[in-house]
Design an enzyme around this catalytic site. Structure first.
Site, PDB file in Angstrom:
ATOM      1  CG  HIS A 248      -3.426 -10.478   1.649  1.00 28.83           C
ATOM      2  ND1 HIS A 248      -2.111 -10.424   2.045  1.00 28.83           N
ATOM      3  CD2 HIS A 248      -4.106  -9.706   2.527  1.00 28.83           C
ATOM      4  CE1 HIS A 248      -2.004  -9.622   3.105  1.00 28.83           C
ATOM      5  NE2 HIS A 248      -3.207  -9.179   3.415  1.00 28.83           N
TER       6      HIS A 248
ATOM      7  CE1 TYR B  17      -1.792  -5.783  11.129  1.00 28.37           C
ATOM      8  CE2 TYR B  17      -4.077  -6.464  10.871  1.00 28.37           C
ATOM      9  CZ  TYR B  17      -3.013  -5.675  10.486  1.00 28.37           C
ATOM     10  OH  TYR B  17      -3.167  -4.778   9.453  1.00 28.37           O
TER      11      TYR B  17
ATOM     12  CB  ALA C 273       6.522   0.699   8.603  1.00 23.40           C
ATOM     13  CB  ALA C 274       2.515  -2.495  10.606  1.00 20.35           C
TER      14      ALA C 274
ATOM     15  CB  VAL D 157      -0.958   0.018   1.214  1.00 19.56           C
ATOM     16  CG1 VAL D 157      -1.968   1.143   1.066  1.00 19.56           C
ATOM     17  CG2 VAL D 157      -1.694  -1.311   1.376  1.00 19.56           C
TER      18      VAL D 157
ATOM     19  CE  LYS E 108      -1.748  -2.247  11.715  1.00 13.56           C
ATOM     20  NZ  LYS E 108      -0.868  -1.279  11.054  1.00 13.56           N
TER      21      LYS E 108
ATOM     22  CB  SER F 163      -6.310  -3.249  10.418  1.00 12.72           C
ATOM     23  OG  SER F 163      -6.947  -4.455  10.079  1.00 12.72           O
TER      24      SER F 163
HETATM   25  N1  NAD Z   1      -2.879  -5.239   2.971  1.00  7.27           N
HETATM   26  C1  NAD Z   1      -4.038  -5.180   3.629  1.00  7.27           C
HETATM   27  O1  NAD Z   1      -5.061  -5.779   3.231  1.00  7.27           O
HETATM   28  C2  NAD Z   1      -4.155  -4.330   4.878  1.00  7.27           C
HETATM   29  C3  NAD Z   1      -5.397  -4.289   5.543  1.00  7.27           C
HETATM   30  C4  NAD Z   1      -5.509  -3.522   6.699  1.00  7.27           C
HETATM   31  C5  NAD Z   1      -4.424  -2.777   7.158  1.00  7.27           C
HETATM   32  N2  NAD Z   1      -3.234  -2.857   6.516  1.00  7.27           N
HETATM   33  C6  NAD Z   1      -2.085  -2.080   7.049  1.00  7.27           C
HETATM   34  O2  NAD Z   1      -1.544  -1.317   6.005  1.00  7.27           O
HETATM   35  C7  NAD Z   1      -0.130  -1.186   6.173  1.00  7.27           C
HETATM   36  C8  NAD Z   1       0.586  -1.614   4.902  1.00  7.27           C
HETATM   37  O3  NAD Z   1       0.245  -2.973   4.609  1.00  7.27           O
HETATM   38  P1  NAD Z   1       0.890  -3.705   3.361  1.00  7.27           P
HETATM   39  O4  NAD Z   1      -0.051  -4.781   2.945  1.00  7.27           O
HETATM   40  O5  NAD Z   1       1.350  -2.699   2.388  1.00  7.27           O
HETATM   41  O6  NAD Z   1       2.137  -4.404   4.075  1.00  7.27           O
HETATM   42  P2  NAD Z   1       3.634  -4.637   3.534  1.00  7.27           P
HETATM   43  O7  NAD Z   1       4.216  -5.702   4.380  1.00  7.27           O
HETATM   44  O8  NAD Z   1       3.641  -4.798   2.061  1.00  7.27           O
HETATM   45  O9  NAD Z   1       4.316  -3.230   3.883  1.00  7.27           O
HETATM   46  C9  NAD Z   1       4.829  -2.919   5.163  1.00  7.27           C
HETATM   47  C10 NAD Z   1       6.168  -2.248   4.950  1.00  7.27           C
HETATM   48  O10 NAD Z   1       6.696  -1.843   6.230  1.00  7.27           O
HETATM   49  C11 NAD Z   1       8.089  -2.163   6.284  1.00  7.27           C
HETATM   50  N3  NAD Z   1       8.432  -2.321   7.703  1.00  7.27           N
HETATM   51  C12 NAD Z   1       7.974  -3.260   8.575  1.00  7.27           C
HETATM   52  N4  NAD Z   1       8.517  -3.069   9.793  1.00  7.27           N
HETATM   53  C13 NAD Z   1       9.321  -1.974   9.696  1.00  7.27           C
HETATM   54  C14 NAD Z   1      10.147  -1.266  10.616  1.00  7.27           C
HETATM   55  N5  NAD Z   1      10.260  -1.637  11.893  1.00  7.27           N
HETATM   56  N6  NAD Z   1      10.828  -0.165  10.159  1.00  7.27           N
HETATM   57  C15 NAD Z   1      10.727   0.223   8.876  1.00  7.27           C
HETATM   58  N7  NAD Z   1       9.961  -0.423   7.960  1.00  7.27           N
HETATM   59  C16 NAD Z   1       9.269  -1.496   8.366  1.00  7.27           C
HETATM   60  C17 NAD Z   1       8.207  -3.445   5.471  1.00  7.27           C
HETATM   61  O11 NAD Z   1       9.511  -3.700   4.989  1.00  7.27           O
HETATM   62  C18 NAD Z   1       7.218  -3.169   4.326  1.00  7.27           C
HETATM   63  O12 NAD Z   1       7.830  -2.500   3.245  1.00  7.27           O
HETATM   64  C19 NAD Z   1       0.219  -2.037   7.394  1.00  7.27           C
HETATM   65  O13 NAD Z   1       0.296  -1.174   8.513  1.00  7.27           O
HETATM   66  C20 NAD Z   1      -0.958  -2.968   7.525  1.00  7.27           C
HETATM   67  O14 NAD Z   1      -1.153  -3.355   8.865  1.00  7.27           O
HETATM   68  C21 NAD Z   1      -3.072  -3.611   5.377  1.00  7.27           C
END
Ligand code: NAD
Length: 327
Positions: free
Chosen positions: A188, A142, A75-76, A13, A146, A118
């Site tokens: 997913h 998780y 990031a998470a 995202v 959040k 989330s």
């Molecule tokens: N994908 C979904 O369906 C979804 C749904 C609800 C919420 N979210 C939230 O959206 C956000 C992005 O999700 P995504 O699917 O793009 O995940 P993703 O894993 O693709 O992206 C997360 C990014 O954070 C970086 N990261 C993790 N820990 C870190 C740290 N300590 N320091 C620096 N960088 C760090 C990772 O390297 C990665 O690039 C997350 O917070 C996730 O919880 C995603």
């Protein structure tokens, strides 16, 4: 034009959001430790700093050199099955490191913060569609992290006059020309289906077909990643009044796993082999957002979140991704 610090900008995202920010003329600085992200996903015009956002010294050093108007915090740790078996690391990264990050931002005068929360904060729905006032009872660590971080942010908004927006995403999905889903391991539904359609997996596992839904499989609210990124840009336009606002990002309509399989089969022109497995703990039958608040207050509209468009953009991206990796 704003200088926006994007954590997790190498992820799914976050990278789509970086590109939309750049297209609107903003400057983008990315912090990502590349634990689950990919350096190549960060657009060239953005500056990538490979570091942990909880590293106070290195983040402070960056903030001394770079003036930041707003932070988008993607990031998470985000893999729900892992959060069930290994909760400690989720609290460590999503909450403890998050607070270290907030403290560093506070010391450097950053007061505008947009958080990727989330739908997992709600837990098992008591009613659908779910609005923002729905009770919050997460069923995995998780979702708990959040919710905890949202609560922490509320206190920062109150004490330090921050303008905070928390977006509770439902199922982020689809792809753009430049970026798509590449989580490892992938958990997913849509990328797993497309990997199966492409012959990279033997079969697609459906977790339970005996739910109380029309076809027995779980119903989820799929929202295109571009529409999620667009909501973040709208958050930049919010008048910087101190306070915290939370919004659902979803379309308000759900699709069952069987429906998604049907659309994926049509779009890929394949028969996707499916096995039925037992239900997974903590998987509600229906998760569907009420996005009325986001539409009313920020003027958000889901423009690309039709299921066929989601699956076809993801499929195009998957084929390009597979071609690159075969080369
Ligand atoms: N994908 C979904 O369906 C979804 C749904 C609800 C919420 N979210 C939230 O959206 C956000 C992005 O999700 P995504 O699917 O793009 O995940 P993703 O894993 O693709 O992206 C997360 C990014 O954070 C970086 N990261 C993790 N820990 C870190 C740290 N300590 N320091 C620096 N960088 C760090 C990772 O390297 C990665 O690039 C997350 O917070 C996730 O919880 C995603």
């Amino acid at each position: 034009m704003a200088n926006v610090l994007v954590t997790g900008g190498a992820g799914y995202v976050g990278s789509v959001c970086c590109r939309q920010l750049l297209e609107r003329g903003h400057n983008v600085v990315v912090i990502d430790d590349l634990s689950t992200g990919h350096a190549h996903a960060v657009p060239e015009q953005a500056t990538l700093h490979q570091l942990d956002y909880g590293d106070r010294a290195r983040v402070a050093n960056l903030l001394k050199r770079t003036s930041i108007d707003a932070v988008f915090h993607f990031a998470a740790k985000a893999l729900i099955p892992e959060s069930v078996t290994n909760p400690g690391v989720f609290f460590d990264v999503n909450v403890a490191a998050g607070i270290a990050f907030l403290e560093t931002l506070q010391k450097h005068g950053v007061r505008r913060f947009v958080f990727s929360s989330s739908a997992a904060v709600y837990g098992n729905p008591e009613h659908v569609p779910i609005d923002e006032e729905h009770p919050k009872n997460p069923v995995n660590s998780y979702g708990e992290t959040k919710l905890m971080f949202e609560r922490v942010l509320r206190w920062y908004a109150a004490a330090y006059d921050w303008t905070v927006v928390a977006f509770r995403y439902f199922n982020a999905s689809g792809a753009t020309q430049h970026a798509g889903e590449d989580h490892r391991p992938e958990t997913h539904v849509i990328p797993l289906l497309l990997q199966t359609a492409a012959g990279e997996r033997g079969e697609f596992e459906v977790y339970g077909d005996d739910y109380d839904t029309p076809d027995g499989t779980c119903i989820r609210d799929y929202v295109h990643v571009s529409d999620i990124a667009a909501a973040h840009l709208l958050a930049l336009d919010v008048t910087p009044n101190p306070g915290m606002r939370s919004y659902n990002i979803g379309c308000g309509r759900g699709h069952s796993v069987r429906e998604v399989i049907g659309v994926a089969e049509q779009i890929t022109g394949t028969n996707i082999p499916v096995t039925i497995s037992p239900r997974r703990a903590g998987d509600p039958a229906v998760l569907c957002a009420n996005p009325a608040k986001l539409q009313r207050e920020l003027g958000w509209k889901p423009l690309r979140s039709d299921l066929r468009e989601i699956v076809s953009t993801a499929w195009h991206w998957h084929k390009r991704w597979a071609a690159r990796h075969a080369a």
